[in-house]
Design an enzyme around this catalytic site. Structure first.
Site, PDB file in Angstrom:
ATOM      1  N   HIS A   1      -3.781  -7.865   7.098  1.00  0.00           N
ATOM      2  CA  HIS A   1      -4.702  -8.685   6.313  1.00  0.00           C
ATOM      3  C   HIS A   1      -5.565  -9.629   7.142  1.00  0.00           C
ATOM      4  O   HIS A   1      -6.587 -10.101   6.673  1.00  0.00           O
ATOM      5  CB  HIS A   1      -3.907  -9.553   5.318  1.00  0.00           C
ATOM      6  CG  HIS A   1      -3.328  -8.788   4.180  1.00  0.00           C
ATOM      7  ND1 HIS A   1      -3.735  -8.981   2.878  1.00  0.00           N
ATOM      8  CD2 HIS A   1      -2.379  -7.828   4.122  1.00  0.00           C
ATOM      9  CE1 HIS A   1      -3.049  -8.184   2.074  1.00  0.00           C
ATOM     10  NE2 HIS A   1      -2.223  -7.486   2.810  1.00  0.00           N
TER      11      HIS A   1
ATOM     12  N   PRO B   1      -6.193  -2.250   0.226  1.00  0.00           N
ATOM     13  CA  PRO B   1      -5.647  -1.547  -0.939  1.00  0.00           C
ATOM     14  C   PRO B   1      -4.894  -2.505  -1.831  1.00  0.00           C
ATOM     15  O   PRO B   1      -4.256  -3.450  -1.367  1.00  0.00           O
ATOM     16  CB  PRO B   1      -4.710  -0.513  -0.305  1.00  0.00           C
ATOM     17  CG  PRO B   1      -4.337  -1.102   1.005  1.00  0.00           C
ATOM     18  CD  PRO B   1      -5.542  -1.861   1.479  1.00  0.00           C
TER      19      PRO B   1
ATOM     20  N   SER C   1      18.588  -6.391   1.806  1.00  0.00           N
ATOM     21  CA  SER C   1      17.819  -5.551   2.720  1.00  0.00           C
ATOM     22  C   SER C   1      16.431  -6.103   3.007  1.00  0.00           C
ATOM     23  O   SER C   1      15.689  -5.527   3.805  1.00  0.00           O
ATOM     24  CB  SER C   1      17.687  -4.138   2.121  1.00  0.00           C
ATOM     25  OG  SER C   1      16.953  -3.282   2.959  1.00  0.00           O
TER      26      SER C   1
ATOM     27  N   VAL D   1     -10.975 -15.675  11.434  1.00  0.00           N
ATOM     28  CA  VAL D   1     -11.756 -16.895  11.224  1.00  0.00           C
ATOM     29  C   VAL D   1     -11.925 -17.183   9.748  1.00  0.00           C
ATOM     30  O   VAL D   1     -11.631 -18.266   9.264  1.00  0.00           O
ATOM     31  CB  VAL D   1     -13.130 -16.786  11.896  1.00  0.00           C
ATOM     32  CG1 VAL D   1     -13.995 -17.979  11.532  1.00  0.00           C
ATOM     33  CG2 VAL D   1     -12.958 -16.717  13.403  1.00  0.00           C
TER      34      VAL D   1
ATOM     35  N   ASP E   1      12.379  -5.360  -1.847  1.00  0.00           N
ATOM     36  CA  ASP E   1      13.535  -4.509  -1.585  1.00  0.00           C
ATOM     37  C   ASP E   1      14.739  -5.270  -2.105  1.00  0.00           C
ATOM     38  O   ASP E   1      14.628  -6.430  -2.522  1.00  0.00           O
ATOM     39  CB  ASP E   1      13.641  -4.252  -0.069  1.00  0.00           C
ATOM     40  CG  ASP E   1      14.528  -3.058   0.270  1.00  0.00           C
ATOM     41  OD1 ASP E   1      15.195  -2.532  -0.649  1.00  0.00           O
ATOM     42  OD2 ASP E   1      14.552  -2.659   1.441  1.00  0.00           O
ATOM     43  N   ASP E   2      15.929  -4.671  -2.116  1.00  0.00           N
ATOM     44  CA  ASP E   2      17.116  -5.426  -2.489  1.00  0.00           C
ATOM     45  C   ASP E   2      17.229  -6.647  -1.591  1.00  0.00           C
ATOM     46  O   ASP E   2      16.899  -6.583  -0.403  1.00  0.00           O
ATOM     47  CB  ASP E   2      18.364  -4.554  -2.326  1.00  0.00           C
ATOM     48  CG  ASP E   2      18.398  -3.417  -3.346  1.00  0.00           C
ATOM     49  OD1 ASP E   2      17.847  -3.597  -4.446  1.00  0.00           O
ATOM     50  OD2 ASP E   2      18.967  -2.360  -3.031  1.00  0.00           O
TER      51      ASP E   2
ATOM     52  N   ASP F   1      14.613  -1.016   7.211  1.00  0.00           N
ATOM     53  CA  ASP F   1      15.449   0.156   6.969  1.00  0.00           C
ATOM     54  C   ASP F   1      14.819   1.010   5.872  1.00  0.00           C
ATOM     55  O   ASP F   1      13.735   0.709   5.379  1.00  0.00           O
ATOM     56  CB  ASP F   1      16.884  -0.258   6.604  1.00  0.00           C
ATOM     57  CG  ASP F   1      16.953  -1.145   5.359  1.00  0.00           C
ATOM     58  OD1 ASP F   1      15.997  -1.117   4.552  1.00  0.00           O
ATOM     59  OD2 ASP F   1      17.945  -1.860   5.186  1.00  0.00           O
TER      60      ASP F   1
ATOM     61  N   HIS G   1       7.235  -2.265   2.822  1.00  0.00           N
ATOM     62  CA  HIS G   1       7.716  -3.027   1.673  1.00  0.00           C
ATOM     63  C   HIS G   1       9.220  -3.225   1.714  1.00  0.00           C
ATOM     64  O   HIS G   1       9.788  -3.848   0.813  1.00  0.00           O
ATOM     65  CB  HIS G   1       7.315  -2.322   0.374  1.00  0.00           C
ATOM     66  CG  HIS G   1       5.859  -2.432   0.067  1.00  0.00           C
ATOM     67  ND1 HIS G   1       5.276  -1.827  -1.012  1.00  0.00           N
ATOM     68  CD2 HIS G   1       4.854  -3.075   0.716  1.00  0.00           C
ATOM     69  CE1 HIS G   1       3.977  -2.089  -1.028  1.00  0.00           C
ATOM     70  NE2 HIS G   1       3.700  -2.852   0.015  1.00  0.00           N
ATOM     71  N   THR G   2       9.879  -2.674   2.714  1.00  0.00           N
ATOM     72  CA  THR G   2      11.282  -2.992   2.926  1.00  0.00           C
ATOM     73  C   THR G   2      11.467  -4.464   3.271  1.00  0.00           C
ATOM     74  O   THR G   2      12.565  -4.997   3.209  1.00  0.00           O
ATOM     75  CB  THR G   2      11.881  -2.126   4.058  1.00  0.00           C
ATOM     76  OG1 THR G   2      13.296  -2.353   4.113  1.00  0.00           O
ATOM     77  CG2 THR G   2      11.285  -2.455   5.412  1.00  0.00           C
TER      78      THR G   2
END
Length: 296
Positions: free
Chosen positions: A71, A148, A218, A75, A214-215, A223, A178-179
């Site tokens: 992202h 996205p 985790s 500046v 994630d959980d 992972d 996204h883990t």
């Protein structure tokens, strides 16, 4: 926290400062580019030491860095997807230390790539090597930030990354970031209520509705548990839960990665490296910034 739509994809990689640079230059990147270029200092060791110290007291820095590399607009931080990005302070601290040791040598873009690499390994992810020699760009505009969204379909996500030279498999791997990290609930109310029991960080950007991507056990580990959750219908963002596993073109990739953590680890490293070398500046292009949040 800001809404899931506003935050966009929560923990992906590679810096806008790298992605949106002028074309060309990756061929000039080198392994060990900074060797013997920072007086008596080992640049990569300096970065690793600072990241390790930060990780010891704040493990979520891994998620911040993964997201920052994708992202970061350096500046101009006013583009909506950048408003909730964290980790700038760590990059600034590393830059300040390297400027003290060897002024004008190490780019902010390389610092981001190296710091993320080291953080991923500290979080139990793959240890991988990266080429360096990137330079920082001299232009940064909010209008250049095209990221996205969390509401993307699998096809839209694949199309987005295809423009960067990524395959559908690469896209599934990238979403594996996204883990790490968290966002606010925009999902099934029962699942959302389960996540809401976790305390949201006490910061001004928070609205008390933290949801881990994630959980929780985790969420500070690199992972393949993210893919296992997709198989169970427990993806958090729309692009995860309703699209990535339901789409026949990506379901097989999800199953493959969910069933083999070793495969995920090795392939995740490869896709991070691949994305880190998209459209970089090298040689005499751009500049080496003195500080990372403004042009020289």
């Amino acid at each position: 926290m800001a809404s899931a739509r506003k935050m966009g994809i929560e923990a992906l990689m590679v810096a806008h400062a790298v992605l949106a640079l002028a074309t060309g230059g990756s061929a000039q990147l080198q392994y060990g580019f900074y060797k013997n270029k920072c007086n008596a200092s080992d640049v990569e060791a300096v970065v690793q030491g600072i990241v390790k110290a930060r990780f010891a007291r704040e493990a979520p820095i891994v998620a911040y860095l993964l997201r920052l590399q994708f992202h970061e607009c350096a500046v101009n931080k006013t583009a909506p997807p950048n408003l909730s990005v964290k980790g700038y302070d760590l990059i600034a601290a590393i830059k300040a230390e390297l400027e003290r040791r060897c002024p004008g040598v190490v780019s902010c873009s390389d610092i981001e790539i190296l710091a993320t690499r080291d953080a991923v390994a500290l979080a139990g992810g793959p240890a991988y090597t990266v080429r360096t020699g990137r330079r920082d760009r001299r232009q940064s505009r909010a209008s250049d930030v095209k990221l996205p969204g969390s509401e993307y379909t699998a096809a839209q996500a694949i199309a987005y990354y295809a423009k960067l030279g990524m395959s559908a498999y690469d896209t599934v791997l990238l979403l594996g970031a996204h883990t790490m990290g968290a966002t606010d609930p925009a999902m099934d109310p029962t699942l959302a209520s389960t996540y809401k029991k976790y305390v949201c960080p006490n910061v001004t950007s928070s609205n008390g509705n933290t949801v881990y991507l994630d959980d929780q056990w985790s969420a500070v580990k690199v992972d393949n548990n993210y893919y296992k959750n997709l198989q169970r219908g427990r993806g958090v963002l729309l692009v995860d839960h309703q699209n990535l596993y339901r789409d026949s073109s990506t379901r097989g990739f999800v199953d493959q990665l969910a069933n083999n953590n070793g495969l995920f680890q090795s392939q995740f490293a490869k896709v991070l490296v691949k994305l880190s070398e998209v459209n970089v500046l090298t040689g005499t292009q751009g500049e080496i910034r003195k500080v990372c949040n403004k042009f020289n």
